[in-house]
Design an enzyme around this catalytic site. Structure first.
Site, mmCIF file in Angstrom:
data_model
loop_
_atom_site.group_PDB
_atom_site.id
_atom_site.type_symbol
_atom_site.label_atom_id
_atom_site.label_comp_id
_atom_site.label_asym_id
_atom_site.label_seq_id
_atom_site.Cartn_x
_atom_site.Cartn_y
_atom_site.Cartn_z
ATOM 1 N N ARG A 94 4.758 -11.852 -7.175
ATOM 2 C CA ARG A 94 5.689 -10.790 -7.588
ATOM 3 C C ARG A 94 7.018 -10.875 -6.806
ATOM 4 O O ARG A 94 7.976 -11.459 -7.296
ATOM 5 C CB ARG A 94 5.036 -9.416 -7.407
ATOM 6 C CG ARG A 94 3.682 -9.241 -8.137
ATOM 7 C CD ARG A 94 3.861 -9.119 -9.635
ATOM 8 N NE ARG A 94 2.595 -8.940 -10.334
ATOM 9 C CZ ARG A 94 2.049 -7.760 -10.668
ATOM 10 N NH1 ARG A 94 2.656 -6.633 -10.363
ATOM 11 N NH2 ARG A 94 0.902 -7.701 -11.321
ATOM 12 N N HIS A 131 -0.511 -8.877 -4.768
ATOM 13 C CA HIS A 131 0.417 -8.149 -3.899
ATOM 14 C C HIS A 131 -0.100 -8.261 -2.455
ATOM 15 O O HIS A 131 -1.316 -8.227 -2.232
ATOM 16 C CB HIS A 131 0.440 -6.642 -4.242
ATOM 17 C CG HIS A 131 1.362 -6.242 -5.342
ATOM 18 N ND1 HIS A 131 1.042 -5.245 -6.243
ATOM 19 C CD2 HIS A 131 2.619 -6.651 -5.677
ATOM 20 C CE1 HIS A 131 2.041 -5.077 -7.089
ATOM 21 N NE2 HIS A 131 3.012 -5.912 -6.771
ATOM 22 N N CYS A 161 -1.896 1.287 -2.905
ATOM 23 C CA CYS A 161 -1.057 1.177 -4.100
ATOM 24 C C CYS A 161 -0.558 2.540 -4.569
ATOM 25 O O CYS A 161 0.517 2.646 -5.154
ATOM 26 C CB CYS A 161 -1.834 0.529 -5.244
ATOM 27 S SG CYS A 161 -2.370 -1.144 -4.909
HETATM 28 N N1 ARG Z 1 -1.206 -2.680 -12.602
HETATM 29 C C1 ARG Z 1 -0.313 -2.726 -11.477
HETATM 30 C C2 ARG Z 1 0.411 -4.060 -11.460
HETATM 31 O O1 ARG Z 1 -0.183 -5.054 -11.765
HETATM 32 C C3 ARG Z 1 -1.038 -2.485 -10.209
HETATM 33 C C4 ARG Z 1 -0.146 -2.328 -9.019
HETATM 34 C C5 ARG Z 1 -0.891 -2.133 -7.742
HETATM 35 N N2 ARG Z 1 -0.031 -1.802 -6.691
HETATM 36 C C6 ARG Z 1 -0.041 -2.364 -5.473
HETATM 37 N N3 ARG Z 1 0.727 -1.858 -4.557
HETATM 38 N N4 ARG Z 1 -0.741 -3.417 -5.203
HETATM 39 O O2 ARG Z 1 1.570 -4.137 -11.142
#
Ligand code: ARG
Length: 312
Positions: free
Chosen positions: A167, A196, A294
């Site tokens: 990401r 993440h 999250c």
């Molecule tokens: N469905 C979300 C995504 O894929 C989940 C995000 C989870 N957030 C985190 N801080 N790891 O972006």
């Protein structure tokens, strides 16, 4: 509630285990925190952008809200302050507030999301930050680089641990170093389940030098594993089993560690190191690929002369 307490009753996944048995571990001092959360009013799984999301598995929305409310209540019961941002219809992942940006030293930088499905969240969080001047936070606007906030940017004392690979980009790490004036340590993630940084690494205590962290080594490239081993020789190494229930996706106030009740091995490891695990059930939010951290963005104020006293 004004004081930070050390309840033994809420650490409940292993009945009969005393929360304070780790007599030889360092004294862990909790500090009052300030968080931002987003009620999962519109939470659902309607697209798949990580391996946890499965369009074939139904989400119980009412249950998600109840679980989220219990997490918020747990923070408040431990003396922490929680702000909420209004959820936006059509943005089902907005509940994962950690991704909304990063706030350090009283300054906020809103996220710029990778996937089109989540991109409008960046503006929603930016608007909240812009209106948060009254709370003492100055907005730096929205990141120009691909940046998923505290999902990938975890402040560990005076170094920002920064994930990349799925990401947040390396260019975003440089932007954060520049705008927030912090040292950034880039860590490369290699397992799509741990897309993440906050799914693979937890910051537990910033009152120690270096900070006390926990992580899953195999979620990182060999080079990043070497960096972590060198900088954090005393880190807790999580098991694949605990990581696989997103046990590393924690929020810590320096003593109380809020995490899924399913990561029972990690609860034990934490107790042995002087922490008090507070187990919560976020099984519905796990269907979107997220857990405690999250759902929680930390609002860190500008430094004051008194907050770090305990560790001076
Ligand atoms: N469905 C979300 C995504 O894929 C989940 C995000 C989870 N957030 C985190 N801080 N790891 O972006």
């Amino acid at each position: 509630m004004t004081a930070i307490t050390s309840p033994t009753t809420t650490s409940g996944t292993l009945p009969g285990t005393a929360a304070h048995e780790a007599a030889s571990s360092p004294d862990r001092t909790p500090t009052a925190r300030h968080y931002l959360m987003c009620r999962p009013t519109y939470f659902d799984v309607v697209y798949e952008i990580n391996p946890w999301m499965d369009l074939g598995v139904p989400v119980d929305g009412a249950r998600a809200v109840r679980q989220w409310e219990r997490l918020k209540a747990a923070y408040e019961a431990h003396g922490h302050r929680v702000e909420v941002i209004d959820p936006v219809p059509g943005l089902p992942d907005m509940v994962y507030a950690a991704n909304g940006g990063v706030v350090a030293g009283g300054r906020s930088l809103a996220a710029r999301f990778t996937y089109p499905e989540r991109q409008p969240e960046g503006a929603a969080y930016e608007a909240w930050f812009a209106a948060a001047g009254a709370l003492g936070f100055a907005s730096l606007g929205q990141a120009t680089e691909q940046n998923e906030g505290e999902g990938d940017l975890l402040l560990a004392g005076d170094v920002m641990l920064a994930g990349t690979g799925f990401r947040t980009s390396r260019a975003a790490h440089a932007e954060v170093a520049d705008l927030l004036g912090v040292e950034v340590l880039t860590l490369e993630l290699v397992d799509p389940r741990y897309y993440h940084l906050d799914t693979a690494l937890a910051v537990l205590d910033t009152g120690t030098t270096p900070a006390t962290i926990a992580y899953l080594p195999e979620a990182f490239s060999p080079a990043s594993q070497a960096v972590l081993a060198e900088r954090y020789p005393d880190a807790i190494l999580a098991t694949p089993e605990d990581a696989a229930v997103l046990g590393l996706n924690v929020v810590s106030d320096g003593r109380h560690v809020f995490l899924t009740d399913r990561a029972t091995g990690l609860h034990d490891q934490l107790r042995r190191r002087g922490f008090d695990p507070v187990g919560v059930d976020l099984s519905e939010l796990l269907k979107g690929g997220g857990s405690v951290k999250c759902c929680t963005l930390e609002l860190r104020p500008a430094a004051t002369t008194t907050t770090q006293e305990a560790h001076a």
